[in-house]
Design a protein around this motif. Structure first.
Motif, PDB file in Angstrom:
ATOM      1  N   ILE A   1      -2.454   6.516  -8.149  1.00 49.43           N
ATOM      2  CA  ILE A   1      -1.922   6.211  -8.716  1.00 49.43           C
ATOM      3  C   ILE A   1      -2.169   4.524  -7.840  1.00 49.43           C
ATOM      4  CG2 ILE A   1      -0.337   7.573  -9.159  1.00 49.43           C
ATOM      5  CD1 ILE A   1       0.635   7.436  -6.664  1.00 49.43           C
ATOM      6  N   GLY A   2      -2.942   4.462  -6.952  1.00 42.68           N
ATOM      7  CA  GLY A   2      -3.101   3.281  -6.021  1.00 42.68           C
ATOM      8  C   GLY A   2      -1.669   2.367  -5.281  1.00 42.68           C
ATOM      9  N   SER A   3      -1.740   1.324  -5.609  1.00 43.93           N
ATOM     10  CA  SER A   3      -0.458   0.617  -5.158  1.00 43.93           C
ATOM     11  C   SER A   3       0.870   1.552  -5.540  1.00 43.93           C
ATOM     12  CB  SER A   3      -0.306  -0.873  -5.581  1.00 43.93           C
ATOM     13  OG  SER A   3      -1.436  -1.499  -5.401  1.00 43.93           O
ATOM     14  N   ASP A   4       1.197   2.171  -6.238  1.00 46.01           N
ATOM     15  CA  ASP A   4       2.379   2.840  -6.882  1.00 46.01           C
ATOM     16  C   ASP A   4       2.468   3.487  -5.732  1.00 46.01           C
ATOM     17  OD1 ASP A   4       3.705   2.003  -9.257  1.00 46.01           O
ATOM     18  OD2 ASP A   4       1.404   2.666 -10.114  1.00 46.01           O
ATOM     19  N   THR A   5       1.514   4.006  -4.875  1.00 44.53           N
ATOM     20  CA  THR A   5       2.028   4.487  -3.290  1.00 44.53           C
ATOM     21  C   THR A   5       2.602   4.091  -2.636  1.00 44.53           C
ATOM     22  OG1 THR A   5      -0.180   5.572  -3.345  1.00 44.53           O
ATOM     23  CG2 THR A   5       0.956   5.422  -1.675  1.00 44.53           C
ATOM     24  N   LYS A   6       3.545   2.601  -2.801  1.00 47.17           N
ATOM     25  CA  LYS A   6       4.334   1.180  -1.563  1.00 47.17           C
ATOM     26  C   LYS A   6       5.278   2.300  -2.151  1.00 47.17           C
ATOM     27  CE  LYS A   6       0.593  -1.980  -1.757  1.00 47.17           C
ATOM     28  NZ  LYS A   6      -0.018  -1.953  -2.051  1.00 47.17           N
ATOM     29  N   ALA A   7       5.902   2.459  -3.283  1.00 41.74           N
ATOM     30  CA  ALA A   7       7.114   2.693  -3.877  1.00 41.74           C
ATOM     31  C   ALA A   7       7.431   4.316  -3.001  1.00 41.74           C
ATOM     32  CB  ALA A   7       7.731   3.523  -5.018  1.00 41.74           C
ATOM     33  N   MET A   8       6.526   4.402  -2.463  1.00 40.37           N
ATOM     34  CA  MET A   8       7.233   6.154  -1.262  1.00 40.37           C
ATOM     35  C   MET A   8       6.454   6.010  -0.114  1.00 40.37           C
ATOM     36  SD  MET A   8       3.712   8.963  -3.460  1.00 40.37           S
ATOM     37  CE  MET A   8       4.172   9.207  -5.241  1.00 40.37           C
ATOM     38  N   THR A   9       5.635   4.980   0.657  1.00 40.49           N
ATOM     39  CA  THR A   9       5.487   4.613   1.708  1.00 40.49           C
ATOM     40  C   THR A   9       7.354   4.345   2.068  1.00 40.49           C
ATOM     41  OG1 THR A   9       3.072   4.103   1.812  1.00 40.49           O
ATOM     42  CG2 THR A   9       5.141   2.958   3.846  1.00 40.49           C
ATOM     43  N   ALA A  10       7.838   3.423   1.225  1.00 42.83           N
ATOM     44  CA  ALA A  10       8.830   3.194   1.487  1.00 42.83           C
ATOM     45  C   ALA A  10      10.764   3.900   1.354  1.00 42.83           C
ATOM     46  CB  ALA A  10       9.404   2.175   0.125  1.00 42.83           C
TER      47      ALA A  10
ATOM     48  N   SER B   1       9.725  -1.656 -11.721  1.00 47.51           N
ATOM     49  CA  SER B   1       8.330  -1.705 -12.430  1.00 47.51           C
ATOM     50  C   SER B   1       6.859  -1.994 -11.110  1.00 47.51           C
ATOM     51  CB  SER B   1       8.216  -2.186 -13.634  1.00 47.51           C
ATOM     52  OG  SER B   1       6.825  -2.594 -13.880  1.00 47.51           O
ATOM     53  N   HIS B   2       6.038  -1.522 -10.861  1.00 41.26           N
ATOM     54  CA  HIS B   2       5.105  -2.042 -10.605  1.00 41.26           C
ATOM     55  C   HIS B   2       3.789  -0.687 -11.128  1.00 41.26           C
ATOM     56  CE1 HIS B   2       3.160  -2.599  -6.995  1.00 41.26           C
ATOM     57  NE2 HIS B   2       4.235  -2.682  -6.645  1.00 41.26           N
ATOM     58  N   ALA B   3       2.813  -1.684 -10.963  1.00 41.23           N
ATOM     59  CA  ALA B   3       1.503  -1.626 -11.579  1.00 41.23           C
ATOM     60  C   ALA B   3       0.235  -1.192  -9.985  1.00 41.23           C
ATOM     61  CB  ALA B   3       0.960  -2.659 -12.342  1.00 41.23           C
ATOM     62  N   GLY B   4      -0.967   0.352  -9.587  1.00 46.53           N
ATOM     63  CA  GLY B   4      -1.661   0.213  -9.035  1.00 46.53           C
ATOM     64  C   GLY B   4      -2.993   0.453  -9.015  1.00 46.53           C
ATOM     65  N   SER B   5      -4.230  -0.067  -8.902  1.00 56.59           N
ATOM     66  CA  SER B   5      -5.469  -0.040  -9.128  1.00 56.59           C
ATOM     67  C   SER B   5      -6.115   0.247  -7.873  1.00 56.59           C
ATOM     68  CB  SER B   5      -6.061  -1.071  -9.869  1.00 56.59           C
ATOM     69  OG  SER B   5      -7.253  -0.336 -10.035  1.00 56.59           O
TER      70      SER B   5
END
Length: 414
Positions: A116-125, A355-359
């Motif tokens: 999920i690429g940058s959708d990881t960022k919401a998890m880190t938050a 919304s967020h996208a990741g790659s």
């Protein structure tokens, strides 16, 4: 009318998905991730915490979603895709289409793992929010306070930058360091610390706290601060604080699957010759907090459930407190980005949509979450191609239109 070019779809979602997603791309790297054995945790470990139904939500196959994904893949040069519709009190509906690897005959399945690429960022938050709830960090904790070993070596402009500013991308940091592969041979925490130290020796690009500039480096440093105060790697903390309590048993880091096997999907991208090449590769592990998570759609659904309004995850021993939720979704100075989410007003969402996208340039993933109407739409493809974003947002748009029409039908019957 092709699914991925539908004007109605793009209007519902708010424009071209290409515009939405281009900001979130990350640098590719030649590592497949880190060991999955840093830490073990038990599903539902938090005292007093449970999902609204009282148990972890399951999933079921959605053949209509299968068909939408198949239509989106047609002629696209994208081997496979998986999508999900998440609604409170119901099993997550999951669809799949295409192949795990180009040139193979192994089909993509609804249970497959996706990157999920940058959708990881919401998890880190959310990890940081959990540590704030436990008193191990504050939203106002600064880089100098939490990383004293490098405080004297970084530019003074970064010393008072807070973890909240890092997660909102307003720290004045560049998008990436000169190299994510620096300090090879050292342990992962030491590598992240060294990368942060070097990157922050120069003056901030903008005055911290004043301007949004999307940055993988910024979120990595927030994860590094969590490591420093807890004495554990970000990976171990994610397992203990996010994956375990939410029952996300498939979640891990790096490229999914066993090396050389097609037991899980491979990522793909165009080679120098223009042909699609299959790769089991990911961002360098040092980037972790900004984008190395893989998981099943059902488990991604469990994570996004915590952002739905009626999730019932508050109270004593809550997974997320009301204060945490408010902080995570408070906009930065540009008004359009919280912590790991774009904040967008959409009529179909009844107000604010996330919304967020990741790659990682081998995969593409996108999420739309509508807290006011308690629904989320997730999709991922095992390739990064020029039109993958628009095609996958087309699938989500069709799901949104189905939801809107169903609500209209319910209203008419009343």
């Amino acid at each position: 009318m092709k699914l991925y070019l539908s004007t109605a779809v793009l209007t519902l979602l708010g424009g071209s998905s290409g515009d939405i997603s281009s900001t979130w791309l990350q640098d590719p790297a030649g590592q497949t991730g880190i060991s999955r054995s840093d830490a073990a945790s038990t599903a539902g470990a938090d005292a007093g915490f449970s999902f609204p139904s009282g148990s972890l939500p399951g999933w079921e196959r959605d053949e209509a979603l299968d068909a939408r994904l198949q239509a989106a893949l047609a002629g696209a040069g994208i081997p496979g895709a998986v999508g999900a519709i998440v609604q409170l009190g119901k099993p997550t509906r999951v669809g799949a289409a295409g192949l795990r690897k180009a040139g193979s005959d192994v089909p993509m399945t609804p249970a497959d793992l996706v990157h999920i690429g940058s959708d990881t960022k919401a998890m880190t938050a959310v990890l940081i929010a959990r540590l704030v709830q436990k008193g191990e960090l504050k939203w106002t904790s600064t880089i100098a306070e939490t990383l004293p070993s490098i405080a004297s070596e970084i530019h003074e402009g970064y010393r008072d930058v807070t973890v909240a500013q890092l997660l909102r991308h307003v720290a004045g940091l560049p998008a990436d360091p000169d190299s994510w592969r620096a300090f090879g041979g050292q342990d992962l925490h030491a590598r992240r610390l060294g990368i942060a130290r070097l990157a922050m020796q120069a003056k901030p690009l903008t005055e911290p706290g004043t301007q949004h500039a999307y940055s993988n480096l910024s979120v990595m440093i927030a994860g590094l601060m969590a490591e420093a105060v807890c004495g554990e790697t970000w990976e171990a903390l994610m397992r203990a604080e996010i994956f375990g309590p939410l029952g996300m048993t498939t979640a891990g880091f790096g490229a999914p699957g066993a090396l050389g096997e097609v037991d899980q999907p491979w990522g793909h991208r165009k080679g120098d010759d223009g042909e699609l090449e299959a790769l089991q590769a990911d961002n360098d592990a040092a980037l972790g907090p900004a984008g190395t998570v893989h998981l099943s759609m059902a488990d991604w659904g469990r994570f996004v459930t915590i952002f739905l309004e009626d999730a019932g995850l508050e109270g004593p021993g809550a997974f997320l407190s009301p204060e945490s939720r408010k902080a995570l979704l408070a906009p930065g100075p540009d008004g359009g980005y919280g912590m790991g989410w774009m904040l967008l007003e959409r009529g179909w969402a009844g107000g604010q949509a996330l919304s967020h996208a990741g790659s990682n340039t081998f995969w593409f993933a996108n999420a739309w979450v509508a807290p006011e109407v308690d629904v989320a739409f997730l999709v991922a493809a095992n390739a990064y191609t020029p039109d993958v974003a628009a095609r996958l947002d087309g699938v989500i748009g069709q799901c949104v239109m189905e939801m809107v029409e169903a609500k209209k039908g319910d209203s008419d019957r009343r």
